[in-house]
Design an enzyme around this catalytic site. Structure first.
Site, PDB file in Angstrom:
ATOM      1  N   HIS A  15       0.826  -1.200   0.000  1.00  0.00           N
ATOM      2  CA  HIS A  15       0.000   0.000   0.000  1.00  0.00           C
ATOM      3  C   HIS A  15       0.865   1.257   0.000  1.00  0.00           C
ATOM      4  CE1 HIS A  15      -0.389   0.917   4.640  1.00  0.00           C
ATOM      5  NE2 HIS A  15       0.866   0.773   4.275  1.00  0.00           N
ATOM      6  N   CYS A  34       5.046   5.159   5.211  1.00  0.00           N
ATOM      7  CA  CYS A  34       3.903   4.606   4.475  1.00  0.00           C
ATOM      8  C   CYS A  34       3.524   5.470   3.280  1.00  0.00           C
ATOM      9  CB  CYS A  34       2.706   4.397   5.407  1.00  0.00           C
ATOM     10  SG  CYS A  34       2.853   2.874   6.379  1.00  0.00           S
ATOM     11  N   HIS A  40       4.944  -0.255  -0.508  1.00  0.00           N
ATOM     12  CA  HIS A  40       5.711  -1.137   0.381  1.00  0.00           C
ATOM     13  C   HIS A  40       4.729  -2.140   0.939  1.00  0.00           C
ATOM     14  CE1 HIS A  40       3.901   1.870   2.929  1.00  0.00           C
ATOM     15  NE2 HIS A  40       3.868   0.945   3.854  1.00  0.00           N
ATOM     16  N   HIS A  42       3.157  -5.025   3.813  1.00  0.00           N
ATOM     17  CA  HIS A  42       2.989  -5.405   5.211  1.00  0.00           C
ATOM     18  C   HIS A  42       2.539  -6.857   5.262  1.00  0.00           C
ATOM     19  CE1 HIS A  42       3.372  -1.461   7.152  1.00  0.00           C
ATOM     20  NE2 HIS A  42       2.688  -0.955   6.142  1.00  0.00           N
ATOM     21  N   ASP A  80      -4.832 -10.736  -0.616  1.00  0.00           N
ATOM     22  CA  ASP A  80      -3.499 -11.328  -0.505  1.00  0.00           C
ATOM     23  C   ASP A  80      -2.671 -11.099  -1.772  1.00  0.00           C
ATOM     24  OD1 ASP A  80      -1.463 -12.743   0.826  1.00  0.00           O
ATOM     25  OD2 ASP A  80      -2.029 -14.618  -0.175  1.00  0.00           O
ATOM     26  N   HIS A  81      -1.453 -10.614  -1.566  1.00  0.00           N
ATOM     27  CA  HIS A  81      -0.519 -10.314  -2.662  1.00  0.00           C
ATOM     28  C   HIS A  81      -1.074  -9.282  -3.633  1.00  0.00           C
ATOM     29  CE1 HIS A  81       1.587 -13.700  -0.968  1.00  0.00           C
ATOM     30  NE2 HIS A  81       2.648 -13.375  -1.676  1.00  0.00           N
ATOM     31  N   GLU A 125      -1.155  -4.651  11.555  1.00  0.00           N
ATOM     32  CA  GLU A 125      -0.341  -4.205  10.421  1.00  0.00           C
ATOM     33  C   GLU A 125       1.124  -4.544  10.674  1.00  0.00           C
ATOM     34  OE1 GLU A 125      -1.087  -0.547   7.722  1.00  0.00           O
ATOM     35  OE2 GLU A 125       0.338   0.098   9.251  1.00  0.00           O
TER      36      GLU A 125
HETATM   37 NI    NI Z   1       2.544   0.992   5.501  1.00  0.00          NI
END
Ligand code: NI
Length: 135
Positions: A15, A34, A40, A42, A80-81, A125
């Site tokens: 995100h 972020c 990047h 998580h 996911d992914h 997160e």
């Molecule tokens: Ni982040």
């Protein structure tokens, strides 16, 4: 007798948190790392809990296999992914913060859980940062 039943799940997603109507400086100040324009990832940990009366016939509050399959089909398959900003329509214009993702997950699951039962979503997160939403 009311009992809370929980299932833990996991997904990886990328995100970026930013507001296009803010300057780069303000985005950096508010969103920090972020706000990386290259996105990047998580490793999200999810705990979904259903609270309700025990069914006297089955002895279950909810069949945990049904809950497991629901999390797979509604949440893991959707997130996911994925790049949340680019690939999940709900986050095209909504920042994919842990708070907003937890609400998204709750809204996706709620219609599939009996209305007499309480639904709670806890989303990590990072191992230390997590949010809770229960409607
Ligand atoms: Ni982040």
């Amino acid at each position: 007798m009311s009992v809370k039943v929980s299932r833990r799940a996991h997904f990886n997603a990328a995100h970026r948190l930013y507001r296009p109507d803010w300057s780069d400086e303000k985005n950096d100040a508010i969103f920090g790392k972020c706000n990386n324009p290259h996105f990047h990832g998580h490793n999200y940990e999810l705990v979904v809990s259903v609270t309700g009366e025990i069914d006297p016939v089955t002895g279950f509050v909810i069949d945990i296999k049904i809950l497991k399959d629901l999390i797979k089909s509604e949440i893991e398959d959707a997130l996911d992914h994925k790049n949340l900003n680019q690939q999940v329509p709900e986050f095209k214009k909504l920042n994919p913060t842990a708070e907003n993702i937890a609400v998204f997950i709750w809204n996706k699951l709620r219609p599939h859980i009996e209305s007499s039962k309480k639904l709670e979503v806890v989303l990590y997160e990072t191992p230390r940062n997590f949010v809770t939403y229960s409607g």
